[in-house]
Enzyme design. Sequence first.
Site, mmCIF file in Angstrom:
data_model
loop_
_atom_site.group_PDB
_atom_site.id
_atom_site.type_symbol
_atom_site.label_atom_id
_atom_site.label_comp_id
_atom_site.label_asym_id
_atom_site.label_seq_id
_atom_site.Cartn_x
_atom_site.Cartn_y
_atom_site.Cartn_z
ATOM 1 N N ASP A 64 0.848 -1.191 0.000
ATOM 2 C CA ASP A 64 0.000 0.000 0.000
ATOM 3 C C ASP A 64 0.884 1.242 0.000
ATOM 4 O OD1 ASP A 64 -2.144 1.680 0.093
ATOM 5 O OD2 ASP A 64 -2.713 1.208 2.152
ATOM 6 N N GLU A 73 -3.115 1.861 -8.223
ATOM 7 C CA GLU A 73 -3.764 2.689 -9.236
ATOM 8 C C GLU A 73 -5.200 2.217 -9.481
ATOM 9 O OE1 GLU A 73 -3.743 5.700 -12.263
ATOM 10 O OE2 GLU A 73 -2.174 5.194 -10.854
#
EC number: 3.2.1.4
Length: 121
Positions: A64, A73
């Site tokens: 993360d 994304e």
Amino acid sequence: MSYVVGFGNLYPKHVHHRGASIPNNRVKYNCKGEWKWRDSPKPNPNIVVGAMVAGPDKNDEFRDVRTNYNYTEPTLAGNAGLVASLVALSGVRTGIDINSMFSAVPPMFPTSPPPPAPWTP
């Protein structure tokens, strides 16, 4: 781990998304000024609820990290399947015939001309 932002207790907090990572403080930042938010280790100040991120790699690992867009994304192409699946599961009748919904879309290429008529002497 949920890869849908805002769903469950454990979801991505560092989504690679400009609107999510820049605080809404009424300051206009130029492109270089926005990098400090992209590179910040802090969680996003804005949550893009419902966006699905890319998810884990081939080893089922997920990082993360906002700067690594391969994991975090939320793309249109990646979310289209999720949205379509959720609509189908909702059971809501839209009045759209899924077998002919694209019949009004013109073809990408012109149609081939008809074959020549048979020759007769």
